[in-house]
Design an enzyme around this catalytic site. Structure first.
Site, PDB file in Angstrom:
ATOM      1  N   MET A  30       3.969  19.212-101.599  1.00 35.67           N
ATOM      2  CA  MET A  30       3.731  19.114-100.154  1.00 35.67           C
ATOM      3  C   MET A  30       3.505  17.656 -99.758  1.00 35.67           C
ATOM      4  O   MET A  30       3.025  17.364 -98.669  1.00 35.67           O
ATOM      5  CB  MET A  30       2.531  19.974 -99.744  1.00 35.67           C
ATOM      6  N   GLY A  31       3.857  16.744-100.670  1.00 37.91           N
ATOM      7  CA  GLY A  31       3.730  15.332-100.345  1.00 37.91           C
ATOM      8  C   GLY A  31       2.317  14.808-100.465  1.00 37.91           C
ATOM      9  O   GLY A  31       1.456  15.432-101.067  1.00 37.91           O
ATOM     10  N   TYR A  32       2.075  13.640 -99.890  1.00 35.45           N
ATOM     11  CA  TYR A  32       0.846  12.873-100.053  1.00 35.45           C
ATOM     12  C   TYR A  32       0.522  12.788-101.550  1.00 35.45           C
ATOM     13  O   TYR A  32      -0.527  13.220-102.018  1.00 35.45           O
ATOM     14  CB  TYR A  32      -0.319  13.458 -99.250  1.00 35.45           C
ATOM     15  N   GLU A  35      -1.465  10.781-108.601  1.00 35.27           N
ATOM     16  CA  GLU A  35      -1.101  10.675-110.016  1.00 35.27           C
ATOM     17  C   GLU A  35      -0.779  12.042-110.637  1.00 35.27           C
ATOM     18  O   GLU A  35       0.054  12.134-111.539  1.00 35.27           O
ATOM     19  CB  GLU A  35      -2.247   9.988-110.767  1.00 35.27           C
ATOM     20  N   HIS A  37       0.787  14.601-109.151  1.00 36.78           N
ATOM     21  CA  HIS A  37       2.189  14.884-108.817  1.00 36.78           C
ATOM     22  C   HIS A  37       3.133  14.038-109.671  1.00 36.78           C
ATOM     23  O   HIS A  37       4.159  14.518-110.142  1.00 36.78           O
ATOM     24  CB  HIS A  37       2.481  14.547-107.348  1.00 36.78           C
ATOM     25  N   GLN A 148      -1.165  22.811-113.439  1.00 39.49           N
ATOM     26  CA  GLN A 148      -2.145  23.811-113.853  1.00 39.49           C
ATOM     27  C   GLN A 148      -3.358  23.853-112.917  1.00 39.49           C
ATOM     28  O   GLN A 148      -4.101  24.817-112.909  1.00 39.49           O
ATOM     29  CB  GLN A 148      -2.552  23.500-115.306  1.00 39.49           C
ATOM     30  N   VAL A 176      -4.556  16.605-113.946  1.00 35.88           N
ATOM     31  CA  VAL A 176      -4.832  15.164-114.032  1.00 35.88           C
ATOM     32  C   VAL A 176      -6.122  14.900-113.253  1.00 35.88           C
ATOM     33  O   VAL A 176      -6.285  15.383-112.133  1.00 35.88           O
ATOM     34  CB  VAL A 176      -3.658  14.333-113.464  1.00 35.88           C
ATOM     35  N   SER A 185      -6.415  15.817-106.129  1.00 29.50           N
ATOM     36  CA  SER A 185      -5.951  16.716-105.079  1.00 29.50           C
ATOM     37  C   SER A 185      -5.690  15.893-103.826  1.00 29.50           C
ATOM     38  O   SER A 185      -6.434  14.958-103.535  1.00 29.50           O
ATOM     39  CB  SER A 185      -7.023  17.773-104.784  1.00 29.50           C
ATOM     40  N   ARG A 187      -6.270  16.856-101.016  1.00 27.28           N
ATOM     41  CA  ARG A 187      -7.380  17.152-100.097  1.00 27.28           C
ATOM     42  C   ARG A 187      -8.635  16.335-100.393  1.00 27.28           C
ATOM     43  O   ARG A 187      -9.570  16.352 -99.601  1.00 27.28           O
ATOM     44  CB  ARG A 187      -7.699  18.654-100.118  1.00 27.28           C
TER      45      ARG A 187
END
Length: 283
Positions: A30-32, A35, A37, A148, A176, A185, A187
């Site tokens: 979902m972008g943003y 590390e 991702h 995960q 991570v 995250s 968020r």
């Protein structure tokens, strides 16, 4: 690196790559990007010859009072990070491109979506499986990598793939963490400095669970009780759930034989955070 917002372009590019014998890897996001991702992109690179990343904040997986409008977005920054990682294709569609008309067809995995996060976010997983099914149809990847950290999401997508015979291998990537233990995250950006400090209680509680497991404790209730105790010691933390389940079926465990997933969800201030410990399975 090719960047497109059109499904037709993706189809043509993938067709070309497959004709030249390339194995396609997909990382849906979902972008943003953080590390966590980027670690998924690296894993995809190891398992495929052509890595595609989708960036799409999917409206149908957000509930009416959730953070769809507020969810952080920064495409320019994401593209720079992906280029640096050697990503081959980025698909960043508009909502209109993904849902051009009223959506009358959805994909829903029953039972395992009704517990953990699913119990508190009705309709969330239906939104996830529907968009992921669409992405699998658009990209026809050979492999797809999921983190995960969203353990329930991984189990749900694996079940969808198995039940609907999607010809894709799902690869699970380890969580991570920041240097102080907080699970990465998008968020986390919502947290103020005090909340950011308080959020460490999630990983601390799971460390305590791990200690018990390493010392031979196999009673799920004892472990759940300990995790709750640690979480409740932080005044800014409001526990939503602590569960001990089988990582594949998400069935509640009373006794841990081999594999287990200790999953937690908490509110730190108004920010909902999740974390988990996977026991007895190497990924």
């Amino acid at each position: 690196m090719i960047v497109t917002d059109k499904i037709s372009n993706v189809r043509n590019i993938i067709k070309e790559q497959k004709l030249s014998g390339k194995k396609i890897g997909l990382v849906p996001t979902m972008g943003y990007l953080h590390e966590g991702h980027l670690s998924l992109v690296r894993i995809a690179k190891k398992h495929s010859d052509f890595v595609a990343v989708s960036i799409f904040v999917n409206p149908i997986q957000f509930g009416p009072n959730e953070d769809f409008d507020r969810y952080p977005r920064d495409l320019e920054r994401d593209l720079k990070l992906l280029e640096k990682e050697g990503c081959d294709l980025v698909f960043a569609p508009s909502v209109e491109e993904m849902y051009p008309s009223e959506l009358l067809t959805t994909v829903n995995v029953d039972k395992i979506t009704e517990k953990l996060c699913g119990a508190f976010r009705p309709g969330h997983f239906k939104g996830v499986t529907t968009v992921v099914a669409k992405l699998f149809n658009i990209f026809t990847p050979d492999i797809a990598v999921f983190g995960q950290k969203d353990a329930q999401q991984v189990a749900v997508i694996k079940k969808m793939v198995e039940d609907l015979n999607f010809p894709v291998e799902i690869i699970k990537a380890p969580i991570v963490r920041e240097s102080d233990g907080l699970a990465m995250s998008s968020r986390n950006v919502y947290l103020n400095p005090e909340e950011r400090k308080a959020a460490l209680i999630l990983s601390k509680s799971l460390k305590e669970a791990e200690k018990l497991l390493l010392n031979g404790e196999r009673n799920a209730n004892t472990i759940i009780k300990k995790v709750n105790e640690v979480l409740n010691s932080e005044p800014l933390c409001k526990v939503q759930y602590v569960s001990c389940v089988h990582p594949d079926t998400l069935e509640d465990l009373t006794y841990i034989k081999d594999k287990a997933l200790i999953a937690i969800a908490c509110f730190i201030g108004t920010t909902r955070l999740i974390d988990n410990l996977l026991w007895g399975e190497n990924i």
